[in-house]
Design a protein around this motif. Structure first.
Motif, mmCIF file in Angstrom:
data_model
loop_
_atom_site.group_PDB
_atom_site.id
_atom_site.type_symbol
_atom_site.label_atom_id
_atom_site.label_comp_id
_atom_site.label_asym_id
_atom_site.label_seq_id
_atom_site.Cartn_x
_atom_site.Cartn_y
_atom_site.Cartn_z
ATOM 1 N N GLU A 3 0.833 -1.199 0.000
ATOM 2 C CA GLU A 3 0.000 0.000 0.000
ATOM 3 C C GLU A 3 0.872 1.254 0.000
ATOM 4 O OE1 GLU A 3 -3.516 2.052 2.698
ATOM 5 O OE2 GLU A 3 -2.722 0.084 3.216
ATOM 6 N N MET A 4 1.972 1.243 0.783
ATOM 7 C CA MET A 4 2.856 2.390 0.843
ATOM 8 C C MET A 4 3.558 2.615 -0.485
ATOM 9 S SD MET A 4 4.461 1.704 4.596
ATOM 10 C CE MET A 4 5.795 2.850 4.407
ATOM 11 N N GLU A 5 3.947 1.542 -1.172
ATOM 12 C CA GLU A 5 4.660 1.679 -2.438
ATOM 13 C C GLU A 5 3.756 2.184 -3.551
ATOM 14 O OE1 GLU A 5 6.271 -2.158 -3.008
ATOM 15 O OE2 GLU A 5 8.085 -1.764 -1.858
ATOM 16 N N LEU A 6 2.496 1.757 -3.547
ATOM 17 C CA LEU A 6 1.603 2.133 -4.637
ATOM 18 C C LEU A 6 1.035 3.531 -4.457
ATOM 19 C CD1 LEU A 6 -0.360 -1.190 -5.111
ATOM 20 C CD2 LEU A 6 1.274 -0.183 -6.701
ATOM 21 N N ALA A 7 0.965 3.988 -3.221
ATOM 22 C CA ALA A 7 0.265 5.240 -2.948
ATOM 23 C C ALA A 7 0.788 6.439 -3.733
ATOM 24 C CB ALA A 7 0.287 5.531 -1.448
ATOM 25 N N PRO A 8 2.122 6.672 -3.779
ATOM 26 C CA PRO A 8 2.557 7.891 -4.448
ATOM 27 C C PRO A 8 2.352 7.863 -5.949
ATOM 28 C CG PRO A 8 4.372 6.815 -3.289
ATOM 29 C CD PRO A 8 3.213 5.903 -3.238
ATOM 30 N N VAL A 9 2.207 6.699 -6.561
ATOM 31 C CA VAL A 9 2.164 6.611 -8.008
ATOM 32 C C VAL A 9 0.742 6.564 -8.533
ATOM 33 C CG1 VAL A 9 2.897 5.262 -9.995
ATOM 34 C CG2 VAL A 9 4.373 5.434 -7.987
ATOM 35 N N GLN A 10 -0.074 5.755 -7.941
ATOM 36 C CA GLN A 10 -1.397 5.568 -8.496
ATOM 37 C C GLN A 10 -2.366 5.116 -7.410
ATOM 38 O OE1 GLN A 10 -1.563 2.614 -11.509
ATOM 39 N NE2 GLN A 10 -3.705 2.908 -11.949
ATOM 40 N N ARG A 11 -3.568 5.663 -7.482
ATOM 41 C CA ARG A 11 -4.621 5.156 -6.627
ATOM 42 C C ARG A 11 -5.954 5.433 -7.303
ATOM 43 N NH1 ARG A 11 -6.959 9.449 -4.321
ATOM 44 N NH2 ARG A 11 -5.736 11.316 -3.978
ATOM 45 N N ARG B 33 -1.460 12.404 -11.123
ATOM 46 C CA ARG B 33 -2.247 13.479 -10.550
ATOM 47 C C ARG B 33 -1.797 14.819 -11.118
ATOM 48 N NH1 ARG B 33 -1.252 10.138 -6.119
ATOM 49 N NH2 ARG B 33 0.381 11.442 -5.240
ATOM 50 N N VAL B 34 -2.731 15.732 -11.258
ATOM 51 C CA VAL B 34 -2.437 17.046 -11.834
ATOM 52 C C VAL B 34 -1.689 17.890 -10.810
ATOM 53 C CG1 VAL B 34 -3.434 19.157 -12.779
ATOM 54 C CG2 VAL B 34 -4.480 16.940 -13.309
ATOM 55 N N ARG B 35 -0.582 18.490 -11.239
ATOM 56 C CA ARG B 35 0.161 19.407 -10.384
ATOM 57 C C ARG B 35 0.012 20.860 -10.847
ATOM 58 N NH1 ARG B 35 -0.245 16.553 -6.873
ATOM 59 N NH2 ARG B 35 1.284 15.166 -5.929
ATOM 60 N N ASN C 279 2.211 14.732 -11.606
ATOM 61 C CA ASN C 279 3.208 14.408 -10.581
ATOM 62 C C ASN C 279 4.273 13.446 -11.092
ATOM 63 O OD1 ASN C 279 1.270 12.286 -10.721
ATOM 64 N ND2 ASN C 279 1.960 11.531 -8.735
ATOM 65 N N LEU C 280 4.061 12.847 -12.268
ATOM 66 C CA LEU C 280 5.080 11.977 -12.878
ATOM 67 C C LEU C 280 6.045 12.764 -13.759
ATOM 68 C CD1 LEU C 280 2.852 8.923 -13.891
ATOM 69 C CD2 LEU C 280 4.103 9.313 -11.764
ATOM 70 N N GLY C 281 5.828 14.096 -13.863
ATOM 71 C CA GLY C 281 6.696 14.930 -14.686
ATOM 72 C C GLY C 281 6.298 14.966 -16.140
ATOM 73 N N ASP C 282 5.176 14.320 -16.503
ATOM 74 C CA ASP C 282 4.697 14.355 -17.883
ATOM 75 C C ASP C 282 3.893 15.624 -18.122
ATOM 76 O OD1 ASP C 282 5.791 11.899 -18.342
ATOM 77 O OD2 ASP C 282 3.938 10.786 -17.997
ATOM 78 N N ILE C 283 3.937 16.089 -19.366
ATOM 79 C CA ILE C 283 3.077 17.202 -19.775
ATOM 80 C C ILE C 283 2.055 16.655 -20.762
ATOM 81 C CG2 ILE C 283 2.975 19.340 -21.098
ATOM 82 C CD1 ILE C 283 5.586 20.141 -19.834
#
Length: 998
Positions: A691-699, A843-845, A870-874
Motif C-alpha cells: 500500500e505504501m509503495e503504490l500510494a505515491p504513483v497511483q490510486r 495526478r495534476v500538479r 506528478n510523474l513529470g509528464d506534460i
C-alpha cells in the motif's frame, strides 16, 4: 476505408496536431549549478564554464551560447582553448581529456565532442604516475603538454590525442642539468604549472610543487635556466616581454624572477607578502599586467591573513597606490583578465576582471575610476536569494515595458557603463516576436523582473517589500562602506546573499496586470501588498487592513509565527512599483492563492483557513469566508511548526500498526499456534508495504474523508463575468477551490464607475459545489458561448481580444488533482469529465490554458489545456471536449522541486527549476520557440600572428534548408557563396575541413 480506422482516429486532426504541438527543451537560463572550471579564448572572445555534473557551457555576445555534456558526468577540472582555433580541451576528475570543436551545421555553429583520451602509465605503475595536474596547449596548435603528479610531462598530439612518447620530459632529464646541492628527486614531483614563453615558443616554464622552476628548451631538450623558490609553488605568470615572470606561493607571497640566456640558477628580484607580516593564505593565481603609464596591475586570488580573514573569498587588484580586495560571498572557482591580445601591442592594458565564484559571475571594469562592477546580460544569479515562486506575463505593452526598464536603470547607476567585454560570436536568432516578463519571488521579500523574451534572461528591475515592515536589518545599511584606514581594503561584490533577515518576508504569490500596472504580491506571514507603478521616488503612508479568516469560528488557536510588524508613518519608496495598501490575514498563515481584477479594483487572497476579497480602490474589506473543517488542526500550526506535525503523524502511524498487530494476535486467540500468528503478521506487513509503495504513483478515484488534514486550504481563486444566478443576466463573480474538493462561487455587485467610490462592493454566496472524490481543486476556468476561455481583465478594452460571447450558455471547467469536469452554467449540472488518475495513474500538479498556433498558417490557432502531472509528464488536453491530444515526458518524477516550480506561459512555453540557480525553458508549440542560434566566425591567423576575422570560412557552410532559414538568409548565403567559390584559399580550407570531418 472508414471501417479500418481505429475509433476516434481522425487523419485530419492528426496532421493538425503535428502543425500545432512539438516538445523541445530549448535553453537553460541562469547560473550553472556547481561550477568547477573556467576558460577563456582571447582569440574567439568566448568564455567556457564547466560543472561538477560534466556539463560545459560556452558564452560570447548576448545570445551566443553553446552547451555540451560529457557522457561520464564527472567533474570538469580544467578547460583550455587551443590557441587560434575553434577548439578546446577539458580535463575531468577521472583523468580523461576531451577535445571539443565548434562546427557548422544547418547554418549555425554547434559544439561537438571530437575525441576523448585517458593518459595511461606503464603496467604496474601507480595512478599518480599519469594523474594530470597541469595542461598547456602549445601555440603551434599541434601538441598539448600534460604535467603530472609524478613530475613527468607528456606530449600529446592534436587533434588525434596520441602520446608522443619520445618527447616526454622526465624528472631525471631535468635533474641531470641542475646541481645536486640545489635539489633532489623530490624537487621534481608534481608539476604545478606550465607556461609558454610569450616571445619564444621553443621554451616553456615548468613549475614544480616544492618550489623548483625550470625554463626548458624544447628544441634541444634541456633546461636553460632554473629558479629555486623557498616556498611551495601555486602558479606562474609571464610578463608580456618575456624578460621576467612572477610566481605565487602557499605562504601568501609572490616573487619576481629575471630570465637570462645563460644556464645558471637565478636569484629573485623581489619577494612580496601583500597582506603580511602575519601568516597568510595561499595565493593560488596571479597576473602581472603592464600599462602605458608604467604602473603595472598586480591581480591575485587569495593571500588574506589566515587568523582574521581566512574565511574570506577574495581577489585583490593593486595598481600603484590603489588597492582593493574584492570580497565574494561564495568560493572563487577561477578568474581571468581581458587585456590586449594583439601580439604587436607593447602593453597589456587590462580592461576587465572576470571572476567565476561558486554562486555567481562577477565582472569588474578596470578602466573606470573606482573599478565598478559590470551588469551581466546573462548568467544571472537567479538564486541570489532562494526562489520561492514565479509568475510569467506574456506580450507586455511597450509603455509598461519602458517604465519598468526606466525604474530598473535608476537602480543600476552604480554599475559600469562599459559594454559587455565577452563578445565573441554572432547571434543569428530572429528577434523575439513579443516582450515577455518572468517575475520571481524570493525568500528575502524581493520580486525580480526578468526579460524572458529571448535566449538571455536579463534582470530589468528589482522590487523589495522590506521597507513596509520593521526587520532586524536597516535597509539603509551599506555593506560596502569601509573606513579610510581599514586593512585589508575589502569591498563586497556580487549579488548572491542566501541569508534572509526574516523568513516571514518570503514572497509566495505574485499577480501582475500588464494593462493597468497594478501588482499584487503575497507572503509567508499572511501579508498581501497591492502596488502601482510610479515613475518617481515617493514618500507616503501605506494603508493597513486586517482580514480575520476565523471570525465565525470558536475554539481555534493559531500556533504558528506572528505577523510582521509594520512601519508607522510615511515610508520612502524608490521609483517603480510602490505599495499603497497592505492586507494582513489573521491568522498570519502562508498565502496559498491570489487573484487580482484591475478593472473591478478587487484583490482576492486565500490561506489554509479561508479566503477573502478586498476592494483596493475604497481600501475596504468586502468579505471573508472561513473554509476550515473541525478536524483541520494542522492548518493552525503554521509552516514553522510542520516538523512537529510530521513527527506526530509518524508516531500515530506506528501506533496504528502496533495496535493492528496486537489486535490480530488477540483475534487468533490461544487456540492459534505461533506459526499462524507469525504468518498473519508477515501478511499484514506485506500488505502495508504494498500500500505504501503504490500510494505515491497511483490510486483509485475514491471519496476522501472530510476529516483529512488541510481540506480548507484554498488552492485557486478566479474572477469571471458569467451567468451565476440565471441564464438571462451575467454578473461579476469570484470562484474559490479548496484542498477538500469544494468550489465556492460568490456573486459580486460592483458599482458603475461614476459611483465606484460612493457605493460599496457587495458579495453574496451563490453556489457551493462538492466534488464527490474530494480531490484538491487546482484550476477553475469559465468558457463562454463559443467555448473560449474568458479574456483577462482590460484585455477587451485594449482591443487585444474579442469580446466574450454572452449569448450562448457558459460552461464551468473544474480541474482537480484527479479529474477534469465540465459543468453547465448557471445550473451547475455535470456535462463532461475526464478521469485522469483512473486512466493514467497520475495526478495534476499544474494546469493552464494555452494558445497554440499552427506553424503552417497564421489563420488557425486553438486554446487547449497544458497539464503537468506528478510523474513529470506534460499532457495537452483539448477544450471543451477534454480529449487527450499528446503526452510528453518533461521532468523526472523524482524531481519534486522541479515539478513544483514549473510555470506555463500563455503561448505554450514553460519554465522549471533544474537546480536552485537555473531555469530550463521548454516549448510545446511549433510556432513559439526561443532557442540559441548563433555562429562563431573562424578567424584567420596570418604569418605575422595578426588576427583577422574571416567570416567566409564559416559562412560558406550556411547553406540550409528553407525550413531552417528565411528568404533574407538564403539571398545572403547565395551572394557569399558566389564570392567565396572564386577564392582558391577558401576552397582549400573547406576541402581540408571536410576531409577532417570524414
Amino acid at each position: 476505408m472508414r471501417r479500418f480506422l481505429r475509433p476516434g482516429h481522425d487523419p485530419v486532426r492528426e496532421r493538425l496536431k503535428r502543425d500545432l504541438f512539438q516538445f523541445n527543451k530549448t535553453v537553460e537560463h541562469g547560473f550553472p549549478h556547481q561550477p568547477s572550471a573556467l576558460g577563456y579564448s582571447p582569440f574567439l572572445r568566448l568564455m567556457a564554464i564547466g560543472t561538477r555534473s560534466g556539463a560545459i557551457k560556452l558564452y560570447g555576445a548576448p545570445g551566443v551560447e553553446f552547451m555540451g555534456l560529457h557522457e561520464e558526468n564527472n567533474t570538469v577540472m580544467q578547460i583550455h582553448f587551443i590557441p587560434d582555433q575553434c577548439q578546446l580541451v577539458t580535463l575531468l576528475d577521472d583523468n580523461s581529456l576531451h577535445l571539443w570543436s565548434l562546427k557548422q551545421h544547418g547554418g549555425a555553429s554547434e559544439l561537438r565532442e571530437e575525441h576523448r583520451f585517458t593518459l595511461r602509465g606503464p603496467p604496474g605503475s601507480p595512478p599518480s604516475a599519469t594523474q594530470v595536474t597541469a595542461v598547456l596547449p602549445h601555440s603551434s596548435r599541434e601538441v598539448l603538454y600534460l604535467g603530472t603528479e609524478s613530475g613527468n610531462i607528456f606530449v600529446v598530439e592534436l587533434p588525434s590525442l596520441r602520446v608522443l612518447e619520445d618527447r616526454t620530459i622526465t624528472p631525471e632529464a631535468v635533474l641531470q642539468r641542475i646541481p645536486e646541492d640545489n635539489c633532489n628527486r623530490r624537487s621534481c614531483e608534481l608539476v604545478e604549472a606550465l607556461q609558454e614563453h610569450p616571445k619564444n615558443p621553443d621554451q616553456i616554464l615548468i613549475g614544480y610543487s616544492r618550489g623548483l622552476i625550470v625554463l626548458w628548451d624544447l628544441q634541444n631538450n634541456k633546461p636553460t635556466q632554473h629558479f629555486l623558490g623557498s616556498q611551495q609553488l601555486e602558479n606562474l605568470y609571464w610578463q608580456r616581454d618575456g624578460s621576467k615572470f612572477i610566481s605565487c606561493h602557499y605562504d601568501g607571497s609572490y616573487t619576481q624572477w629575471p630570465v637570462s640566456s645563460d644556464n645558471r640558477q637565478s636569484e629573485p628580484l623581489e619577494n612580496t607578502v601583500p597582506y603580511g607580516p602575519f601568516p597568510c593564505k595561499a595565493i593560488s593565481k596571479i597576473y602581472w599586467q603592464t600599462t602605458k603609464n608604467g604602473l603595472p596591475y598586480i591581480i591575485f586570488q587569495g593571500g588574506m591573513p589566515r587568523a582574521s580573514y581566512g574565511d574570506r573569498h577574495s581577489i585583490s587588484v593593486i595598481h600603484g597606490s590603489q588597492q582593493t580586495a574584492f570580497d565574494f560571498t561564495s568560493r572563487v572557482i577561477d578568474f581571468f583578465i581581458i587585456f590586449s591580445s594583439d601580439p604587436a601591442a607593447e602593453f597589456d592594458d587590462p580592461s576587465a576582471l572576470v571572476a567565476l565564484a561558486e554562486e555567481e559571475l562577477v565582472v569588474i571594469d578596470l578602466k573606470s575610476a573606482g573599478w565598478p562592477a559590470v551588469h551581466p546580460p546573462y548568467l544571472a544569479s537567479l538564486h541570489c536569494s532562494a526562489i520561492t515562486c514565479s509568475h510569467h506575463v506574456s506580450n507586455i505593452p511597450l509603455k509598461l515595458w519602458e517604465r519598468i526598464i526606466s525604474a530598473g536603470s535608476k537602480q543600476n547607476i552604480h554599475y559600469s557603463s562599459m559594454p559587455w567585454p565577452i563578445d565573441g560570436g554572432t547571434n543569428i536568432a530572429p528577434d523575439p516576436p513579443q516582450r515577455d516578463l518572468l517575475l520571481t519571488g524570493h525568500e528575502d521579500g524581493t520580486v525580480r523582473f526578468w526579460d524572458a523574451s529571448g535566449v538571455c534572461l536579463h534582470l530589468l528591475y528589482k522590487l523589495s517589500t522590506v521597507r513596509v515592515f520593521l526587520t532586524d536589518a536597516d535597509p539603509n545599511d551599506n555593506m560596502n562602506t569601509l573606513g579610510e584606514d581599514e586593512w585589508p581594503p575589502l569591498r563586497k561584490v556580487g549579488t548572491f546573499d542566501p541569508y534572509s533577515d526574516d523568513p516571514r518576508l518570503g514572497i509566495q504569490k505574485i499577480y501582475l496586470c500588464k494593462y493597468s500596472g497594478y501588482l499584487a504580491v503575497a507572503g509567508t506571514a499572511g501579508q498581501v501588498l497591492v502596488m502601482e507603478l510610479n515613475d518617481e521616488d515617493a514618500e507616503h503612508v501605506v494603508d493597513h487592513a486586517e482580514a480575520d479568516l476565523l471570525q465565525d469560528q470558536e475554539g481555534y488557536r493559531w500556533k504558528g509565527h506572528e505577523k510582521l510588524k509594520t512601519r508607522d508613518g510615511p515610508v520612502r519608496f524608490e521609483a517603480g512599483f510602490q505599495p499603497f495598501v497592505l492586507v494582513q490575514c489573521q491568522p498570519p498563515a502562508v498565502v496559498t492563492s491570489l487573484a487580482l481584477h484591475s478593472e473591478w479594483k478587487l484583490v482576492a487572497f486565500g490561506t489554509s483557513h479561508g479566503f477573502g476579497l478586498f476592494d483596493h480602490q475604497q481600501k475596504r474589506l468586502v468579505f471573508v469566508k472561513c473554509t476550515l473543517h473541525p478536524s483541520d488542526q494542522l492548518a493552525l500550526e503554521g509552516p514553522l511548526s510542520r516538523v512537529k506535525s510530521l513527527k506526530k503523524s509518524l508516531r500515530q502511524s506506528f501506533r496504528r500498526i502496533r495496535r493492528s498487530r496486537v489486535s490480530s494476535r488477540k483475534r487468533r486467540g490461544a487456540g492459534g499456534n505461533a506459526s499462524e500468528v507469525q504468518e498473519a503478521n508477515a501478511k499484514f506487513d506485506q500488505d502495508a508495504l504494498q500500500e505504501m509503495e503504490l500510494a505515491p504513483v497511483q490510486r483509485k478515484i475514491e471519496a476522501r474523508s472530510a476529516e483529512d488534514s488541510f481540506t480548507g486550504f484554498v488552492r485557486t481563486l478566479y474572477f469571471a463575468d458569467t451567468f451565476l444566478r440565471d441564464s438571462s443576466r451575467h454578473c461579476p463573480s469570484l470562484w474559490a477551490g479548496t484542498n477538500g474538493g469544494t468550489v465556492y462561487a460568490f456573486c459580486l455587485r460592483v458599482p458603475p464607475a461614476e459611483r465606484r467610490m460612493d457605493e460599496p462592493v457587495r458579495a453574496e454566496q451563490a453556489k457551493e459545489i462538492q466534488l464527490m472524490h474530494r480531490a484538491p481543486v487546482v484550476g477553475i476556468v469559465v468558457l463562454d458561448g463559443r467555448s473560449t476561455p474568458l479574456p483577462e481583465p482590460l484585455e477587451v478594452a485594449h482591443d487585444l481580444s474579442k469580446s466574450p460571447d454572452m449569448q450562448g450558455s457558459h460552461q464551468l471547467l473544474v480541474v482537480s488533482e484527479e479529474q477534469f469536469k465540465v459543468f453547465t452554467l448557471p445550473k451547475v449540472s455535470s456535462k463532461l469529465k475526464l478521469k485522469l488518475t483512473a486512466l493514467e495513474g497520475c495526478r495534476v500538479r499544474k494546469v493552464t490554458v494555452a494558445n497554440f498556433g499552427s506553424c503552417k498558417t497564421d489563420d488557425y490557432s486553438e486554446n487547449d489545456l497544458a497539464v503537468l502531472t506528478n510523474l513529470g509528464d506534460i499532457q495537452i488536453i483539448s477544450l471543451p471536449f477534454l480529449k487527450l491530444q499528446i503526452r510528453y515526458p518533461c521532468i523526472r518524477k523524482e524531481d519534486v522541486s522541479g515539478i513544483a516550480s514549473c510555470v506555463f506561459t500563455k503561448y505554450g512555453q514553460g519554465f522549471y527549476l533544474i537546480s536552485p540557480s537555473e531555469f530550463e525553458r521548454f516549448s510545446l508549440s511549433t510556432k513559439w520557440l526561443v532557442e540559441p542560434r548563433c555562429i562563431v566566425d573562424m578567424p584567420e591567423v596570418t604569418s605575422n600572428n595578426h588576427v583577422h576575422n574571416k567570416s567566409g570560412t564559416e559562412s560558406a557552410a550556411r547553406k540550409s534548408s528553407p525550413d531552417d532559414c528565411g528568404e533574407d538568409e538564403r539571398k545572403s548565403g547565395r551572394l557569399m557563396e558566389h564570392a567565396l567559390l572564386n577564392d582558391e584559399k577558401v576552397l582549400k580550407e573547406i576541402q581540408s575541413t571536410l576531409e577532417g570531418g570524414r
